[in-house]
Design a protein around this motif. Structure first.
Motif, PDB file in Angstrom:
ATOM      1  N   PRO A 158      24.634 -59.459  30.644  1.00 24.26           N
ATOM      2  CA  PRO A 158      25.265 -57.672  30.883  1.00 24.26           C
ATOM      3  C   PRO A 158      26.550 -57.485  30.345  1.00 24.26           C
ATOM      4  N   TRP A 159      26.507 -57.710  28.843  1.00 21.53           N
ATOM      5  CA  TRP A 159      27.485 -57.397  28.141  1.00 21.53           C
ATOM      6  C   TRP A 159      27.069 -56.716  26.470  1.00 21.53           C
ATOM      7  N   THR A 160      25.156 -56.374  26.963  1.00 25.63           N
ATOM      8  CA  THR A 160      24.364 -55.925  25.775  1.00 25.63           C
ATOM      9  C   THR A 160      25.451 -55.073  25.404  1.00 25.63           C
ATOM     10  N   ASP A 161      25.719 -54.352  24.017  1.00 24.78           N
ATOM     11  CA  ASP A 161      26.428 -53.278  23.656  1.00 24.78           C
ATOM     12  C   ASP A 161      25.827 -51.969  22.982  1.00 24.78           C
ATOM     13  N   LEU A 162      25.418 -51.862  23.041  1.00 25.05           N
ATOM     14  CA  LEU A 162      24.581 -50.162  22.386  1.00 25.05           C
ATOM     15  C   LEU A 162      24.370 -50.626  20.820  1.00 25.05           C
ATOM     16  N   ASP A 163      25.110 -51.294  20.516  1.00 26.22           N
ATOM     17  CA  ASP A 163      25.363 -51.910  18.731  1.00 26.22           C
ATOM     18  C   ASP A 163      23.919 -52.602  19.101  1.00 26.22           C
ATOM     19  N   ALA A 164      23.177 -53.279  19.902  1.00 24.99           N
ATOM     20  CA  ALA A 164      22.620 -54.492  19.962  1.00 24.99           C
ATOM     21  C   ALA A 164      21.405 -53.690  20.102  1.00 24.99           C
ATOM     22  N   VAL A 165      21.437 -52.536  21.520  1.00 20.40           N
ATOM     23  CA  VAL A 165      20.175 -52.146  21.517  1.00 20.40           C
ATOM     24  C   VAL A 165      19.775 -51.465  19.972  1.00 20.40           C
ATOM     25  N   GLU A 166      20.380 -50.524  19.372  1.00 19.59           N
ATOM     26  CA  GLU A 166      20.120 -50.153  18.372  1.00 19.59           C
ATOM     27  C   GLU A 166      19.506 -50.823  17.229  1.00 19.59           C
ATOM     28  N   THR A 167      19.966 -51.535  17.415  1.00 16.90           N
ATOM     29  CA  THR A 167      19.791 -53.175  16.214  1.00 16.90           C
ATOM     30  C   THR A 167      18.010 -53.042  16.610  1.00 16.90           C
ATOM     31  N   VAL A 168      17.412 -53.549  17.803  1.00 14.89           N
ATOM     32  CA  VAL A 168      16.675 -53.469  18.717  1.00 14.89           C
ATOM     33  C   VAL A 168      15.697 -51.920  17.249  1.00 14.89           C
ATOM     34  N   CYS A 169      15.834 -51.315  18.415  1.00 13.86           N
ATOM     35  CA  CYS A 169      14.655 -49.620  18.392  1.00 13.86           C
ATOM     36  C   CYS A 169      15.310 -49.542  16.721  1.00 13.86           C
ATOM     37  N   ARG A 170      15.953 -49.963  15.217  1.00 13.07           N
ATOM     38  CA  ARG A 170      15.761 -50.036  13.525  1.00 13.07           C
ATOM     39  C   ARG A 170      14.880 -50.642  13.516  1.00 13.07           C
ATOM     40  N   GLN A 171      15.196 -52.356  14.549  1.00 10.12           N
ATOM     41  CA  GLN A 171      13.705 -52.939  13.377  1.00 10.12           C
ATOM     42  C   GLN A 171      12.201 -52.982  13.959  1.00 10.12           C
ATOM     43  N   LEU A 172      12.717 -52.281  15.172  1.00 10.18           N
ATOM     44  CA  LEU A 172      11.303 -51.960  15.695  1.00 10.18           C
ATOM     45  C   LEU A 172      10.523 -50.938  14.978  1.00 10.18           C
ATOM     46  N   LEU A 173      11.644 -49.989  14.219  1.00 15.92           N
ATOM     47  CA  LEU A 173      11.147 -48.627  13.390  1.00 15.92           C
ATOM     48  C   LEU A 173      10.660 -48.880  12.065  1.00 15.92           C
ATOM     49  N   GLU A 174      11.685 -50.198  11.587  1.00 24.19           N
ATOM     50  CA  GLU A 174      11.338 -50.447  10.838  1.00 24.19           C
ATOM     51  C   GLU A 174       9.730 -51.589  10.433  1.00 24.19           C
ATOM     52  N   ALA A 175       9.697 -52.052  11.204  1.00 24.15           N
ATOM     53  CA  ALA A 175       8.656 -53.098  11.681  1.00 24.15           C
ATOM     54  C   ALA A 175       7.480 -51.927  11.560  1.00 24.15           C
ATOM     55  N   ARG A 176       7.524 -51.466  12.187  1.00 21.62           N
ATOM     56  CA  ARG A 176       6.374 -49.700  12.429  1.00 21.62           C
ATOM     57  C   ARG A 176       5.749 -49.353  10.875  1.00 21.62           C
TER      58      ARG A 176
END
Length: 80
Positions: free
Chosen positions: A52-70
């Protein structure tokens, strides 16, 4: 649909390998989150926020790594 599922699975494999090296986020995979109109399964990469304490930076990391893998998958000859 089969080509899209393979492409997405390649992206998942890249992300998973990175996570197993301790360098990235851990996502999950499903072979069929729903069916296409022609009844073929649609596979998907899944992300669950469990803390529940996940912040926007963590969500952005998921998106960034997903785009890098793509981008890696495309460079390896996959379709976009």
């Amino acid at each position: 649909m089969i080509a899209h599922n393979r492409f997405n699975h390649h992206i998942f494999e890249l992300i998973h390998a990175r996570a197993m090296r301790g360098e990235g986020v851990l996502l999950s995979w499903t072979d069929c989150y729903r069916h296409a109109p022609d009844h073929q399964p649609i596979a998907a990469i899944k992300s669950f926020i469990m803390n529940p304490w996940t912040d926007l930076d963590a969500v952005e990391t998921v998106c960034r790594q997903l785009l890098e893998a793509r981008q890696q998958a495309i460079a390896a000859g996959g379709a976009a």
